[in-house]
Design an enzyme around this catalytic site. Sequence first.
Site, PDB file in Angstrom:
ATOM      1  N   GLU A 149      -2.784   6.830   8.048  1.00 39.19           N
ATOM      2  CA  GLU A 149      -3.507   7.852   7.303  1.00 39.19           C
ATOM      3  C   GLU A 149      -4.518   8.555   8.194  1.00 39.19           C
ATOM      4  O   GLU A 149      -4.976   7.988   9.202  1.00 39.19           O
ATOM      5  CB  GLU A 149      -4.261   7.218   6.125  1.00 39.19           C
ATOM      6  CG  GLU A 149      -3.357   6.640   5.072  1.00 39.19           C
ATOM      7  CD  GLU A 149      -4.149   5.985   3.946  1.00 39.19           C
ATOM      8  OE1 GLU A 149      -3.561   5.828   2.870  1.00 39.19           O
ATOM      9  OE2 GLU A 149      -5.327   5.632   4.156  1.00 39.19           O
ATOM     10  N   LYS A 153       0.808  -1.215   0.000  1.00 40.08           N
ATOM     11  CA  LYS A 153       0.000   0.000   0.000  1.00 40.08           C
ATOM     12  C   LYS A 153       0.845   1.270   0.000  1.00 40.08           C
ATOM     13  O   LYS A 153       0.511   2.255  -0.650  1.00 40.08           O
ATOM     14  CB  LYS A 153      -0.947  -0.020   1.199  1.00 40.08           C
ATOM     15  CG  LYS A 153      -2.048  -1.065   1.071  1.00 40.08           C
ATOM     16  CD  LYS A 153      -2.992  -1.009   2.250  1.00 40.08           C
ATOM     17  CE  LYS A 153      -4.185  -1.935   2.035  1.00 40.08           C
ATOM     18  NZ  LYS A 153      -3.818  -3.332   1.839  1.00 40.08           N
ATOM     19  N   ARG A 173      -7.357  -8.170  -8.804  1.00 34.95           N
ATOM     20  CA  ARG A 173      -8.076  -9.430  -8.999  1.00 34.95           C
ATOM     21  C   ARG A 173      -9.553  -9.121  -9.211  1.00 34.95           C
ATOM     22  O   ARG A 173      -9.967  -7.970  -9.137  1.00 34.95           O
ATOM     23  CB  ARG A 173      -7.928 -10.315  -7.756  1.00 34.95           C
ATOM     24  CG  ARG A 173      -8.332  -9.586  -6.474  1.00 34.95           C
ATOM     25  CD  ARG A 173      -8.320 -10.486  -5.267  1.00 34.95           C
ATOM     26  NE  ARG A 173      -8.379  -9.767  -4.003  1.00 34.95           N
ATOM     27  CZ  ARG A 173      -9.471  -9.242  -3.465  1.00 34.95           C
ATOM     28  NH1 ARG A 173     -10.625  -9.328  -4.101  1.00 34.95           N
ATOM     29  NH2 ARG A 173      -9.420  -8.625  -2.300  1.00 34.95           N
ATOM     30  N   HIS A 231     -14.333  -3.964   9.282  1.00 37.29           N
ATOM     31  CA  HIS A 231     -13.636  -3.560   8.060  1.00 37.29           C
ATOM     32  C   HIS A 231     -13.865  -4.539   6.912  1.00 37.29           C
ATOM     33  O   HIS A 231     -13.125  -4.521   5.929  1.00 37.29           O
ATOM     34  CB  HIS A 231     -12.135  -3.395   8.312  1.00 37.29           C
ATOM     35  CG  HIS A 231     -11.809  -2.437   9.410  1.00 37.29           C
ATOM     36  ND1 HIS A 231     -12.131  -1.098   9.351  1.00 37.29           N
ATOM     37  CD2 HIS A 231     -11.215  -2.624  10.620  1.00 37.29           C
ATOM     38  CE1 HIS A 231     -11.729  -0.506  10.465  1.00 37.29           C
ATOM     39  NE2 HIS A 231     -11.185  -1.406  11.245  1.00 37.29           N
TER      40      HIS A 231
END
Length: 676
Positions: A200, A116, A296, A235
């Site tokens: 973040e 990421k 994907r 999540h």
Amino acid sequence: MFQKILIANRGEIACRVAATARRLGIRTVAVYSDTDANAKHVAACDEAVHIGGNAPRDSYLRSERILEAARATGAQAIHPGYGFLSENEEFAQACADAGIVFIGPPASAIKAMGLKAESKQLMEKAGVPLVPGYHGADQDPALLKREADRIGYPVLIKASAGGGGKGMRIVTKADEFEAALASCQREARNSFGDDAVLIERYVTRPRHIEIQVFGDTHGHCIYLFERDCSVQRRHQKVLEEAPAPGMSEARRREMGAAAVAAAKAVGYVGAGTVEFIAEPTADGDLRFFFMEMNTRLQVEHPVTEAITGLDLVEWQLRVAAGEPLPLKQDDLRIHGHAIEARICAENPEANFLPATGSLDVYRTPQAAQFERAVNVGDGAPSAPVRVDAGVREGDAISPHYDSMIAKLIVWGADRAQALARLDAALAQTHIVGLQTNVAFLRRVAASRSFAQADLDTALIERERAVLFGQPALALEVAAAGAIAHVLAHEAAGEGADPWSKRDGWRLHGAAVRRFDLEAEGTHHVVRLVRSHRGEATLTIGDRQWPFAATSRRSTQHDVTLAGRRWTLSVYAVGERIAVFAPEGSALLHTIDPIAHAADAAGEGGRLTAPMPGKVIALLAKAGDAVKKGQALAVMEAMKMEHTITAPCDGTVAELLYAVGDQVLEGEELLRLEAAA
């Protein structure tokens, strides 16, 4: 086009890929673990190869065994599905080196988007908007804490190599950061073998909107509109829909262009999803930030298929075979609205604890076969209901794999019609043998926030009052259904012999029959009273209702209580009786009143495993004094962490397992002596 492909996955997605391959005349090879020897996906393919033990690392993650199976069966290509090896750059490269086509992006694209932090640096160069944060390589905990303080709380800690909601923690206060970081890194290490994280700013009312992209080997790349995946628990997605409610055409084009730019930046080929966090602006529009790219096919791809009439797996196969994309951007249109519900084996009331067990009853609504659920781009309305599943009645949900049982996809001319069809289809989904989230999904879909498209990732928490702790089907209705079912089956088993009848005939007076039923842990005595004239009354405690019942089929009964009629579906499995009605469902247990009279007090001081899994952390040692609610142990099961907490103040008397041990459901993990 390929003559034969190997599907390097299991369950629902393996069945889904096999369905398209069958329609195109492509032969398929399944792979399976010990547990999956008789699984649905094995039966769905033309050939099958055993690749190892139950744990993924012993089977579905063994790339060398999968490549051996492909070579042995003559498969020209491998479809990885999602999860397992689908985003593994080494596996994609190994396929290329072996001369076998990997039905997915090149290894270089997987690598570029797999971490990421690095992918966000790449997106910044491509001009794709980013959330303010720290994406650096220095993972010193003190530096990470300083960066979080600089960004400002709340912050989100995310595993750099992660996905699927694992290795992710929201931190609202500075003094909570160290513990959250340690937990996040531990989960990331166990799930991905890499504990690097990024930090973040946490968007406080975020919507999770993703764009489906597709690239080919001829340099073309397009987007197939968006999906809103904001409804999440832990999540992980619960409900997904397409298109995103409230999305303006201008913002749709802008987000689509950003997603295509992201894909082109890494030379993307095949199906991929660019995920964005979006937040509302003062003028009612959306501001969006790049979150990650999934290299994907996504679990929720059927809603895109429903609004476009396209078969995305067919597109994957054609692109992997070197063909150009079948359509151009201007050829694509949105038709209607689609919603997908993930039906999972889990207990929403226990923080969505995964469940295991057998599908003693598994009935789904009348649904279109896959071939009729998509229309290969002809613009015709999609099928109203589609069910994608990798299980059959009688199958077991294993602790070794994900807890998802099936995906229920509905389509409507607009969102209101899709919502109505979703509720009706969920009401017709009857599963007995383990706990599921079906009733919870109905409550989410009916909640004010979801019904009015007031969406963000905190929707479940915001609607907690109406989503949790809600009563099941009214006790008297559930009891009436159970009694109707028992009476119908007794009648069906009786012949003409009058001495064998059990109808309680009396010369005068009333016949009384007692049923001892347990509902949600409470013992209820239910009596059916029949007068000599044949009239019946149902009584529970001091309440009573005139009662009548007739049976349509062995599992369907019409019940009337005090003049109101219900059509109930009832299934009896051992001591369990499950009752389903359009309004809801209930699970009853028949109990022995004599045995029930015995002292049923629980064993004090025991802390047991809520389900089969592995002990990954012990947070106290023998002799430690602990407080009620204090974390004592952490287990990992079905790809998720579960924390075991102290039920009361006390002292840890003994630890019965060590870190790394596998434990069965109900096993005692440690003993706690309650404080005096």
